[in-house]
Design an enzyme around this catalytic site. Structure first.
Site, PDB file in Angstrom:
ATOM      1  N   ASP A 105       0.893  -1.174   0.005  1.00 60.89           N
ATOM      2  CA  ASP A 105      -0.104  -0.184  -0.048  1.00 60.89           C
ATOM      3  C   ASP A 105       0.834   1.250   0.148  1.00 60.89           C
ATOM      4  O   ASP A 105       0.423   2.319  -0.090  1.00 60.89           O
ATOM      5  CB  ASP A 105      -0.976   0.081   1.167  1.00 60.89           C
ATOM      6  CG  ASP A 105      -0.292  -0.004   2.436  1.00 60.89           C
ATOM      7  OD1 ASP A 105       0.857  -0.187   2.785  1.00 60.89           O
ATOM      8  OD2 ASP A 105      -1.244   0.085   3.501  1.00 60.89           O
ATOM      9  N   SER A 106       2.265   0.889  -0.055  1.00 57.84           N
ATOM     10  CA  SER A 106       3.355   2.056  -0.177  1.00 57.84           C
ATOM     11  C   SER A 106       2.959   2.608  -1.468  1.00 57.84           C
ATOM     12  O   SER A 106       3.604   3.966  -1.951  1.00 57.84           O
ATOM     13  CB  SER A 106       4.594   1.683   0.169  1.00 57.84           C
ATOM     14  OG  SER A 106       4.600   0.423  -0.843  1.00 57.84           O
TER      15      SER A 106
ATOM     16  N   ASP B  77      -0.797  -6.471  -0.343  1.00 49.90           N
ATOM     17  CA  ASP B  77      -0.827  -5.524   0.993  1.00 49.90           C
ATOM     18  C   ASP B  77      -2.410  -5.112   1.352  1.00 49.90           C
ATOM     19  O   ASP B  77      -2.786  -4.173   0.494  1.00 49.90           O
ATOM     20  CB  ASP B  77       0.100  -4.425   0.798  1.00 49.90           C
ATOM     21  CG  ASP B  77       0.565  -3.961   2.121  1.00 49.90           C
ATOM     22  OD1 ASP B  77       0.239  -4.604   3.181  1.00 49.90           O
ATOM     23  OD2 ASP B  77       1.228  -2.867   2.282  1.00 49.90           O
TER      24      ASP B  77
ATOM     25  N   LYS C 255      -0.821  -9.461   3.072  1.00 54.16           N
ATOM     26  CA  LYS C 255      -0.118  -8.938   4.287  1.00 54.16           C
ATOM     27  C   LYS C 255      -0.800  -7.813   4.941  1.00 54.16           C
ATOM     28  O   LYS C 255      -1.850  -7.116   4.254  1.00 54.16           O
ATOM     29  CB  LYS C 255       1.228  -8.146   3.693  1.00 54.16           C
ATOM     30  CG  LYS C 255       1.947  -7.385   4.997  1.00 54.16           C
ATOM     31  CD  LYS C 255       3.349  -6.893   4.600  1.00 54.16           C
ATOM     32  CE  LYS C 255       3.352  -5.666   4.151  1.00 54.16           C
ATOM     33  NZ  LYS C 255       2.414  -4.698   4.960  1.00 54.16           N
TER      34      LYS C 255
ATOM     35  N   GLU D 202      -1.015  -5.294   8.301  1.00 52.01           N
ATOM     36  CA  GLU D 202      -0.507  -4.760   9.424  1.00 52.01           C
ATOM     37  C   GLU D 202      -1.165  -5.169  10.581  1.00 52.01           C
ATOM     38  O   GLU D 202      -2.432  -4.984  10.719  1.00 52.01           O
ATOM     39  CB  GLU D 202      -0.721  -3.194   9.164  1.00 52.01           C
ATOM     40  CG  GLU D 202       0.042  -2.568   8.125  1.00 52.01           C
ATOM     41  CD  GLU D 202       0.254  -1.055   8.054  1.00 52.01           C
ATOM     42  OE1 GLU D 202      -0.023  -0.670   9.076  1.00 52.01           O
ATOM     43  OE2 GLU D 202       0.788  -0.603   6.835  1.00 52.01           O
TER      44      GLU D 202
ATOM     45  N   GLU E  57       9.225  -3.793  10.644  1.00 52.63           N
ATOM     46  CA  GLU E  57       9.693  -2.398  10.266  1.00 52.63           C
ATOM     47  C   GLU E  57      10.231  -1.500  11.369  1.00 52.63           C
ATOM     48  O   GLU E  57       9.234  -1.291  12.404  1.00 52.63           O
ATOM     49  CB  GLU E  57       8.409  -2.003   9.606  1.00 52.63           C
ATOM     50  CG  GLU E  57       8.762  -0.396   8.753  1.00 52.63           C
ATOM     51  CD  GLU E  57       7.749   0.133   7.705  1.00 52.63           C
ATOM     52  OE1 GLU E  57       6.776  -0.866   7.376  1.00 52.63           O
ATOM     53  OE2 GLU E  57       7.950   0.991   7.329  1.00 52.63           O
TER      54      GLU E  57
HETATM   55  O1  KIV Z   1       3.505  -1.196   1.923  1.00 51.38           O
HETATM   56  C1  KIV Z   1       4.729  -1.360   1.920  1.00 51.38           C
HETATM   57  O2  KIV Z   1       5.542  -1.405   0.959  1.00 51.38           O
HETATM   58  C2  KIV Z   1       4.918  -2.116   3.086  1.00 51.38           C
HETATM   59  C3  KIV Z   1       6.664  -2.530   3.144  1.00 51.38           C
HETATM   60  C4  KIV Z   1       7.450  -1.335   3.452  1.00 51.38           C
HETATM   61  C5  KIV Z   1       6.974  -3.431   4.082  1.00 51.38           C
HETATM   62  O3  KIV Z   1       4.304  -2.344   3.951  1.00 51.38           O
END
Ligand code: KIV
Length: 267
Positions: A40-41, A79, A109, A111, A177
């Site tokens: 989600d980055s 994510d 993934k 959080e 992280e």
């Molecule tokens: O969203 C993302 O890219 C992440 C990584 C930095 C682990 O969660």
């Protein structure tokens, strides 16, 4: 095909990079990364948002589909964006399930927080592999900022316990992280699933970076990341050269144009 069982099981540290499109995923795959994270980055890295909070399930889903089409061998991890999980169990399962069922991800993934332990167990039971994520969790930016987490003993123990609880719930890996390296080393020792660090030192079982940071494409690199190239400069130079060439009349040249002889009498 890489499965979550293979991930982190080799002798060398596991590698994960983010990607948000098929081309980047194919390049990462060819470079030999073990997993591609559709993070989600993407919110701040490529979609122009201030942070990750506005990223939607649809935005992640469309990019997971692209990445899954581009990556041949690497594990594709979707994510889950802010509030796409946790508020309602059925909705959480549908959102996570969509990434595997419709878009071709191999895992999600999430959080982690104390509430996601039970969800991790439920998703795993349903056949949706879950990567946990503890320490700095950017979706909690309004509570924690972007500072290092776990520097005091109480916070450190809370993070270590959260990681352990997610392993017990069935998570196949855990991102650590921006936590102190000695805490990351302790968690890595404590868990049997692989730990994947970002800003968490070298004792983790693997490393992850946002690809725009790793290739030097982003607008600055966080202190714990490293730019292994300068793609931003390369792209800027190429784009400027293109503008100059068009404006000066050097492009297109004769070799870029095709004249149809059949039209000679007409034009
Ligand atoms: O969203 C993302 O890219 C992440 C990584 C930095 C682990 O969660």
């Amino acid at each position: 095909m890489t499965t979550v069982r293979d991930f982190g099981a080799g002798d060398e540290p596991a590698t994960m990079l983010t990607a948000y499109d098929a081309l980047t995923a194919a390049l990462a795959d060819e470079a030999g990364v073990d997993a591609v994270l559709v993070g989600d980055s993407m919110g701040n890295a490529v979609l122009g948002y201030e942070d990750t909070l506005p990223v939607t399930v649809d935005e992640v889903a469309s990019r997971v589909g692209a990445v899954a089409r581009g990556a041949e061998d690497a594990l594709v991890v979707a994510d889950m964006p802010f509030l796409s999980f946790g508020a309602d169990r059925r909705e959480s399962v549908e959102n996570c399930g969509r990434m595997l069922k419709e878009e071709g991800a191999n895992a999600v993934k999430i959080e982690s927080n104390p509430q996601t332990v039970e969800l991790t167990e439920h998703l795993t039971d349903l056949g949706i592999p879950v990567m946990a994520h503890v320490g700095l969790t950017p979706q909690s930016v309004n509570q924690t900022g972007y500072t290092q987490q776990g520097a005091d003993p109480e916070q450190a123990e809370h993070i270590a316990e959260l990681a352990r609880a997610h392993e017990e719930a069935g998570a196949f890996a855990c991102v650590l992280e921006h936590i102190p390296a000695n805490l990351a080393a302790h968690i890595t020792d404590d868990l049997s699933i692989p730990t994947i660090g970002i800003g968490a030192g070298d004792a983790c079982d693997g490393q992850v970076l946002v690809f725009t940071d790793a290739v030097g494409l982003g607008d600055g690199t966080p202190p714990f990341a490293e730019a292994f190239g300068n793609v931003r400069e390369e792209m800027t130079d190429a784009m400027e050269a293109y503008v100059d060439a068009v404006e000066s009349g050097d492009f297109p040249a004769e070799e870029h144009s095709h004249v149809a002889e059949e039209l000679d009498d007409l034009y």
